[in-house]
Write an enzyme that holds these catalytic residues in place. Structure first.
Site, PDB file in Angstrom:
ATOM      1  NE  ARG A   1      42.650  47.104  45.633  1.00 43.97           N
ATOM      2  CZ  ARG A   1      43.472  48.030  46.109  1.00 43.97           C
ATOM      3  NH1 ARG A   1      43.474  48.326  47.404  1.00 43.97           N
ATOM      4  NH2 ARG A   1      44.296  48.669  45.310  1.00 43.97           N
TER       5      ARG A   1
ATOM      6  CE  LYS B   1      43.625  42.169  44.400  1.00 41.26           C
ATOM      7  NZ  LYS B   1      44.741  41.439  43.751  1.00 41.26           N
TER       8      LYS B   1
ATOM      9  CG  HIS C   1      49.253  41.861  43.072  1.00 40.78           C
ATOM     10  ND1 HIS C   1      49.187  43.199  42.812  1.00 40.78           N
ATOM     11  CD2 HIS C   1      48.041  41.361  42.736  1.00 40.78           C
ATOM     12  CE1 HIS C   1      47.989  43.511  42.333  1.00 40.78           C
ATOM     13  NE2 HIS C   1      47.284  42.410  42.278  1.00 40.78           N
TER      14      HIS C   1
ATOM     15  CB  SER D   1      44.293  46.831  39.518  1.00 40.31           C
ATOM     16  OG  SER D   1      43.147  46.943  38.738  1.00 40.31           O
TER      17      SER D   1
ATOM     18  CE  LYS E   1      48.009  41.207  38.692  1.00 38.15           C
ATOM     19  NZ  LYS E   1      47.255  42.474  38.644  1.00 38.15           N
ATOM     20  CB  THR E   2      43.960  39.843  33.566  1.00 42.76           C
ATOM     21  OG1 THR E   2      43.873  39.819  34.995  1.00 42.76           O
ATOM     22  CG2 THR E   2      42.925  38.904  32.984  1.00 42.76           C
TER      23      THR E   2
ATOM     24  CG  ASP F   1      45.031  39.357  41.056  1.00 40.42           C
ATOM     25  OD1 ASP F   1      45.775  40.247  40.606  1.00 40.42           O
ATOM     26  OD2 ASP F   1      44.285  39.529  42.029  1.00 40.42           O
TER      27      ASP F   1
ATOM     28  NE  ARG G   1      38.671  44.983  38.463  1.00 42.17           N
ATOM     29  CZ  ARG G   1      39.958  44.723  38.615  1.00 42.17           C
ATOM     30  NH1 ARG G   1      40.448  43.554  38.277  1.00 42.17           N
ATOM     31  NH2 ARG G   1      40.781  45.645  39.081  1.00 42.17           N
TER      32      ARG G   1
END
Length: 548
Positions: free
Chosen positions: A74, A215, A234, A252, A256-257, A271, A337
């Site tokens: 980003r 996003k 988030h 990130s 989380k994933t 996410d 990714r």
């Protein structure tokens, strides 16, 4: 013969233009409806277009790999929100939500329309939000086929019968090859991510990083839902066999994933979610996972989905001969990714909804190496840490970031939160109290020293601690209050050495630990000054050294 070929070509174009196309056409966005436009193409069709247009390549296992050029993460300094009368009073203006004048937005919108109109366009109509009562109708128009495939992977597909009358409430126009002129357009560089909340229109230019699309839509949901009493989050989410839902907050790179992808639990999403009156619902229909140092042993589901037709690999090194992926090569970026449809995940929820969470996990990647690997928080401490959002930005997630950097990202997602953070924190506190949810702070960062000295927390230990928290075993342990942070630290956890649970015990120099812990507590205190005038006294009392 030649005339028949010409006639066939015309019929093909007409079929493409009308193929799953909405009657609410592109002319409503100022785009020429006479241009060749590919509407709601499926995965095989988009793969074909992307390969024919040389937008990327196939890996040895049939996934599509694309390089996003200069932007492999980003670009937050290039994001702006349009300042206009109907929404400006609701926006938390500052470094995150920086204003851009409406006339500057309109100038770039005209540039975008002219630019897209010069080539072929790919359109996906989709939903953000698995809850039918609270979903957003989204249209994404891209110049590349692979970005349209990304959108198809990441968001929820309407029933085919609904596409004919699909009228979007939010539209994204995206063109990586279009750049702005900072001198005339009011941007900071040639890259721009502009959000007009009043019009429900997003412009993304100068960046091929697909995450900007998702996003930006997340930011719109974060603006709309609090007014309905829904907490946008988030976070990832999963649920056990007994209906024990859990949510995992974190920026990130914090896990989380990884931690929500547990074969013993049903995955709701990785996410973005909302917590409404009936429980938790996913905003998306896919996952967007980091691939750096990925192995089948540590993360089997994500690894396998990197080798599946329909998945998109971004910015990962590939052997040109064998077309095998090298997840340990970070020469392009550490923010490689993979995106894939949730339906490809063996244990994913078919509905994207679950009940109210019994456990809330706040993930932080502590670059100082002083936070406990797991600790229990009271409701007020949870609101405090939610507002603080401490973590370390991990290398590669933002442009120019080469090593972990300590940061405070309120609500564990400040770049995507248009409203004041206390709006979201208050909703969190209310829902925790109403549904008796337990909260855990989990450090997936460093142990035995800070970055460069200690080591990253072992994923096996983190998984064991999280599993014990979710199944209730950890709640039965004895706890001691951490002298620096005021949180409750368990004395033992199955499958985890006791010495790991107390971070000071992992350091060879206890005095050095105490010094680093003081540095971090001071940073917490300094950061929280900005919220002291907007929160309840109980939350203030639950500050770093508090116990309430």
């Amino acid at each position: 013969m030649r005339h028949r070929r010409i006639e066939f070509h015309r019929e093909s174009i007409l079929q493409i233009l009308g193929h799953r196309a909405s009657s609410h056409g592109l002319e409503h966005h100022g785009l020429d409806k006479g241009k060749i436009t590919y509407w709601n193409l499926g995965t095989p069709e988009l793969f074909e277009h992307a390969l024919q247009r040389q937008e990327g390549e196939l890996t040895s296992h049939g996934a599509f790999i694309a390089m996003t050029g200069e932007h492999t993460g980003r670009s937050p300094n290039d994001r702006f929100v349009v300042e206009e009368d109907s929404t400006k009073g609701d926006i938390w203006w500052g470094n995150v939500n920086r204003p851009i004048a409406a006339n500057k937005f309109e100038g770039l919108r005209h540039k975008m329309i002219e630019h897209l109109g010069r080539g072929k366009m790919f359109v996906q109509d989709c939903y953000a939000g698995a809850d039918p009562a609270n979903r957003l109708k989204v249209r994404v128009v891209t110049e590349n086929a692979w970005h349209s495939l990304f959108v198809r992977n990441m968001f929820i597909q309407p029933a085919e019968d609904d596409l004919g009358e699909f009228e979007p409430e939010c539209t994204v126009l995206q063109a990586p090859s279009l750049t702005a002129d900072p001198g005339t357009d009011g941007t900071t560089s040639g890259t721009f991510i502009l959000v007009d909340l009043a019009q429900g229109l997003i412009l993304v230019g100068g960046s091929g990083y697909a995450g900007e699309i998702k996003k930006s839509i997340f930011s719109v949901m974060n603006y709309l839902l609090p007014a309905r009493g829904i907490l946008p989050m988030h976070c990832s989410a999963n649920v056990g066999d007994t209906g024990d839902a859990a949510i995992f907050f974190g920026l990130s790179g914090t896990g989380k994933t990884t931690l929500s992808a547990d074969s013993s639990r049903t995955l709701i999403g990785d996410d973005e979610h909302g917590w409404g009156p009936d429980g938790v619902f996913n905003f998306e229909g896919g996952c967007y996972a980091k691939t750096i140092n990925l192995t089948r042993e540590a993360e089997p589901e994500i690894f396998d989905l990197c080798h599946t037709f329909g998945s998109i690999i971004e910015n990962v090194v590939m052997d040109p001969g064998t077309r095998e992926l090298d997840f340990f090569d970070s020469s392009i970026t550490e923010n490689g990714r993979v995106s894939y449809d949730l339906s490809a995940v063996p244990n994913a929820s078919e509905t994207g909804v679950t009940g109210h969470p019994k456990n809330i996990v706040m993930l932080t990647c502590d670059a100082f190496g002083v936070l406990p690997p797991i600790s229990q928080l009271t409701r007020n401490q949870a609101m405090y840490h939610f507002l603080s959002g401490y973590t370390a930005k991990v290398a590669g997630t933002e442009r120019g970031l080469k090593e972990p950097t300590a940061t405070f990202s309120t609500c564990f997602g400040a770049p995507f939160m248009p409203r004041h953070p206390t709006v979201y924190a208050q909703l969190l506190g209310e829902k925790m109290a109403r549904h008796d949810a337990r909260c855990w702070l989990v450090n997936t960062g460093w142990s035995g020293g800070g970055y460069g000295v200690g080591e990253r927390m072992k994923i096996q230990h983190t998984r064991a601690m999280v599993n014990a928290a979710l199944d209730g075993r950890l709640g039965k342990a004895s706890f001691a209050q951490d002298p620096n942070f005021g949180v409750l630290v368990p004395d033992s956890c199955i499958d985890v050495p006791d010495t790991v649970l107390n971070p000071k015990n992992t350091w060879s120099d206890g005095a050095a630990y105490d010094a680093q812990a003081r540095v971090l507590t001071q940073r917490f205190e300094q950061n929280f000054i900005q919220f002291e005038g907007d929160v309840e006294d109980d939350v203030k009392a639950a500050a770093i050294r508090g116990t309430a």
